[in-house]
Scaffold this active site. Structure first.
Site, PDB file in Angstrom:
ATOM      1  N   LYS A  17      31.999  29.817  44.124  1.00 25.55           N
ATOM      2  CA  LYS A  17      32.095  29.997  45.585  1.00 25.55           C
ATOM      3  C   LYS A  17      30.729  29.850  46.254  1.00 25.55           C
ATOM      4  O   LYS A  17      30.594  29.167  47.260  1.00 25.55           O
ATOM      5  CB  LYS A  17      32.619  31.397  45.955  1.00 25.55           C
ATOM      6  CG  LYS A  17      33.936  31.784  45.359  1.00 25.55           C
ATOM      7  CD  LYS A  17      34.394  33.139  45.887  1.00 25.55           C
ATOM      8  CE  LYS A  17      33.445  34.293  45.611  1.00 25.55           C
ATOM      9  NZ  LYS A  17      33.247  34.622  44.197  1.00 25.55           N
ATOM     10  N   ARG A  92      37.027  40.983  50.756  1.00 27.11           N
ATOM     11  CA  ARG A  92      37.336  41.282  49.359  1.00 27.11           C
ATOM     12  C   ARG A  92      38.381  42.384  49.219  1.00 27.11           C
ATOM     13  O   ARG A  92      38.782  42.694  48.098  1.00 27.11           O
ATOM     14  CB  ARG A  92      36.063  41.754  48.657  1.00 27.11           C
ATOM     15  CG  ARG A  92      35.379  40.710  47.782  1.00 27.11           C
ATOM     16  CD  ARG A  92      34.150  41.365  47.252  1.00 27.11           C
ATOM     17  NE  ARG A  92      33.544  40.894  46.070  1.00 27.11           N
ATOM     18  CZ  ARG A  92      32.458  40.137  46.018  1.00 27.11           C
ATOM     19  NH1 ARG A  92      31.932  39.640  47.098  1.00 27.11           N
ATOM     20  NH2 ARG A  92      31.907  39.869  44.861  1.00 27.11           N
ATOM     21  N   ARG A 131      24.012  32.164  34.487  1.00 25.04           N
ATOM     22  CA  ARG A 131      23.603  32.034  35.892  1.00 25.04           C
ATOM     23  C   ARG A 131      22.193  32.578  36.130  1.00 25.04           C
ATOM     24  O   ARG A 131      21.844  33.640  35.665  1.00 25.04           O
ATOM     25  CB  ARG A 131      24.591  32.803  36.763  1.00 25.04           C
ATOM     26  CG  ARG A 131      24.199  32.848  38.232  1.00 25.04           C
ATOM     27  CD  ARG A 131      25.379  32.958  39.112  1.00 25.04           C
ATOM     28  NE  ARG A 131      25.957  34.284  39.132  1.00 25.04           N
ATOM     29  CZ  ARG A 131      27.052  34.596  39.847  1.00 25.04           C
ATOM     30  NH1 ARG A 131      27.658  33.662  40.557  1.00 25.04           N
ATOM     31  NH2 ARG A 131      27.531  35.817  39.822  1.00 25.04           N
ATOM     32  N   ARG A 164      20.532  38.105  37.934  1.00 25.24           N
ATOM     33  CA  ARG A 164      20.933  39.255  38.748  1.00 25.24           C
ATOM     34  C   ARG A 164      21.295  40.416  37.839  1.00 25.24           C
ATOM     35  O   ARG A 164      21.930  40.207  36.812  1.00 25.24           O
ATOM     36  CB  ARG A 164      22.160  38.889  39.592  1.00 25.24           C
ATOM     37  CG  ARG A 164      21.822  38.194  40.882  1.00 25.24           C
ATOM     38  CD  ARG A 164      23.038  37.607  41.531  1.00 25.24           C
ATOM     39  NE  ARG A 164      24.172  38.523  41.633  1.00 25.24           N
ATOM     40  CZ  ARG A 164      25.346  38.202  42.169  1.00 25.24           C
ATOM     41  NH1 ARG A 164      25.528  36.987  42.657  1.00 25.24           N
ATOM     42  NH2 ARG A 164      26.319  39.070  42.242  1.00 25.24           N
ATOM     43  N   ARG A 175      33.130  43.940  37.359  1.00 27.27           N
ATOM     44  CA  ARG A 175      33.272  43.114  38.573  1.00 27.27           C
ATOM     45  C   ARG A 175      34.568  42.310  38.514  1.00 27.27           C
ATOM     46  O   ARG A 175      35.259  42.156  39.520  1.00 27.27           O
ATOM     47  CB  ARG A 175      32.062  42.184  38.721  1.00 27.27           C
ATOM     48  CG  ARG A 175      30.805  42.953  39.116  1.00 27.27           C
ATOM     49  CD  ARG A 175      29.574  42.105  39.001  1.00 27.27           C
ATOM     50  NE  ARG A 175      29.569  40.987  39.916  1.00 27.27           N
ATOM     51  CZ  ARG A 175      28.870  39.876  39.717  1.00 27.27           C
ATOM     52  NH1 ARG A 175      28.135  39.731  38.632  1.00 27.27           N
ATOM     53  NH2 ARG A 175      28.896  38.916  40.608  1.00 27.27           N
TER      54      ARG A 175
HETATM   55  P1  AMP Z   1      28.535  38.749  45.103  1.00 24.90           P
HETATM   56  O1  AMP Z   1      27.146  38.246  45.316  1.00 24.90           O
HETATM   57  O2  AMP Z   1      29.511  38.188  46.103  1.00 24.90           O
HETATM   58  O3  AMP Z   1      29.009  38.598  43.679  1.00 24.90           O
HETATM   59  O4  AMP Z   1      28.488  40.319  45.392  1.00 24.90           O
HETATM   60  C1  AMP Z   1      27.671  41.190  44.622  1.00 24.90           C
HETATM   61  C2  AMP Z   1      28.113  42.631  44.821  1.00 24.90           C
HETATM   62  O5  AMP Z   1      27.960  42.990  46.206  1.00 24.90           O
HETATM   63  C3  AMP Z   1      29.577  42.911  44.519  1.00 24.90           C
HETATM   64  O6  AMP Z   1      29.806  43.157  43.137  1.00 24.90           O
HETATM   65  C4  AMP Z   1      29.827  44.150  45.367  1.00 24.90           C
HETATM   66  O7  AMP Z   1      29.253  45.305  44.783  1.00 24.90           O
HETATM   67  C5  AMP Z   1      29.025  43.835  46.624  1.00 24.90           C
HETATM   68  N1  AMP Z   1      29.827  43.092  47.628  1.00 24.90           N
HETATM   69  C6  AMP Z   1      29.633  41.818  48.062  1.00 24.90           C
HETATM   70  N2  AMP Z   1      30.538  41.467  48.985  1.00 24.90           N
HETATM   71  C7  AMP Z   1      31.350  42.539  49.148  1.00 24.90           C
HETATM   72  C8  AMP Z   1      32.505  42.800  49.949  1.00 24.90           C
HETATM   73  N3  AMP Z   1      33.004  41.869  50.770  1.00 24.90           N
HETATM   74  N4  AMP Z   1      33.074  44.036  49.860  1.00 24.90           N
HETATM   75  C9  AMP Z   1      32.576  44.974  49.034  1.00 24.90           C
HETATM   76  N5  AMP Z   1      31.508  44.792  48.236  1.00 24.90           N
HETATM   77  C10 AMP Z   1      30.892  43.592  48.293  1.00 24.90           C
END
Ligand code: AMP
Length: 226
Positions: A17, A92, A131, A164, A175
């Site tokens: 994504k 989400r 990654r 990360r 996750r």
């Molecule tokens: P991502 O970079 O999209 O994988 O997000 C990393 C982390 O940020 C996730 O595992 C969540 O802890 C938090 N996070 C990101 N976007 C959201 C969202 N829309 N709602 C809740 N937590 C989020």
């Protein structure tokens, strides 16, 4: 080039994504809105919000809806979001999706086009393990599939590439579980209330980009071809 509808990318971590959202946003000259990146920025700056989010992110859990919705509302009120944008990793949860619907209506946007990235579990785990993310601009690489030209350095800005902390295997499991439990229901929600398309995210980056541009044209999101 004009993007005529807001785009939402839904899919598990590692589905591609972020990579595709960056490319698409760059192509159309619209903002790429990654709530994960916005939250990591708050954590890095040590803001109050970042301090609340940090332990949850480190455990692979979702951050509460009120925090995420506050960030998003503030962000899309800015001038650069006036025409359109690409959401990556948001919404989400069901409350996030429902509130986003209200925000978009209130701001007179067209209904969003939602693209669900489908990738099997083993591929996700393999991809996430490889990654690496640029510590300056957030560009994403993969040591297996998309290595940088110079090891450990971003091709675009020379930033150090890091793993990360939530990409470690023990956090990735949680996750993926959070995705299945909290985010998967959105696919049905958008299938019944909105405009949902699906893409096979396991293909390579160029192929997925090509399929996405076909989807955008088919769904009236691309200003030139619609
Ligand atoms: P991502 O970079 O999209 O994988 O997000 C990393 C982390 O940020 C996730 O595992 C969540 O802890 C938090 N996070 C990101 N976007 C959201 C969202 N829309 N709602 C809740 N937590 C989020």
């Amino acid at each position: 080039m004009a993007l005529k509808r807001p785009i939402i990318f839904v899919g598990p971590p590692g589905a591609g994504k972020g990579t595709q959202a960056r490319r698409l946003a760059e192509f159309y000259g619209v903002p790429h809105l990654s709530t994960g990146e916005m939250l990591r920025d708050h954590v890095a700056r040590g803001t109050e919000l970042g301090q609340r989010a940090k332990p949850l992110m480190e455990r692979g859990e979702l951050v509460p809806d009120d925090i995420v919705l506050g960030i998003v509302e503030e962000r899309i009120a800015r001038a650069d979001c006036a025409s359109s944008f690409v959401f990556d990793g948001f919404p989400r949860t069901m409350p996030q999706a429902q509130t986003l619907d209200e925000i978009l209506k209130r701001r007179n946007f067209r209904s969003p086009l939602v693209v669900n990235f489908k990738v099997d579990h083993d591929t996700l785990v393999y991809r996430i393990a490889g990654r690496r993310t640029c510590s300056i601009g957030g560009e994403v690489y993969n040591v297996h599939e998309r290595p940088p030209k110079v090891e450990g350095r971003c091709d675009k800005d020379g930033g150090e590439l890091i793993q990360r902390s939530d990409d470690r295997a023990e956090v990735v499991r949680d996750r993926l579980a959070a995705f299945d439990r909290q985010t998967m229901p959105l696919v049905d929600y958008y299938r019944s209330t909105g405009d949902l398309a699906e893409v096979d995210g396991s293909a390579d980056v160029e192929e997925v980009s090509k399929r996405l541009s076909e989807i955008l044209a088919r769904h009236g999101a691309d200003g030139n071809r619609a």
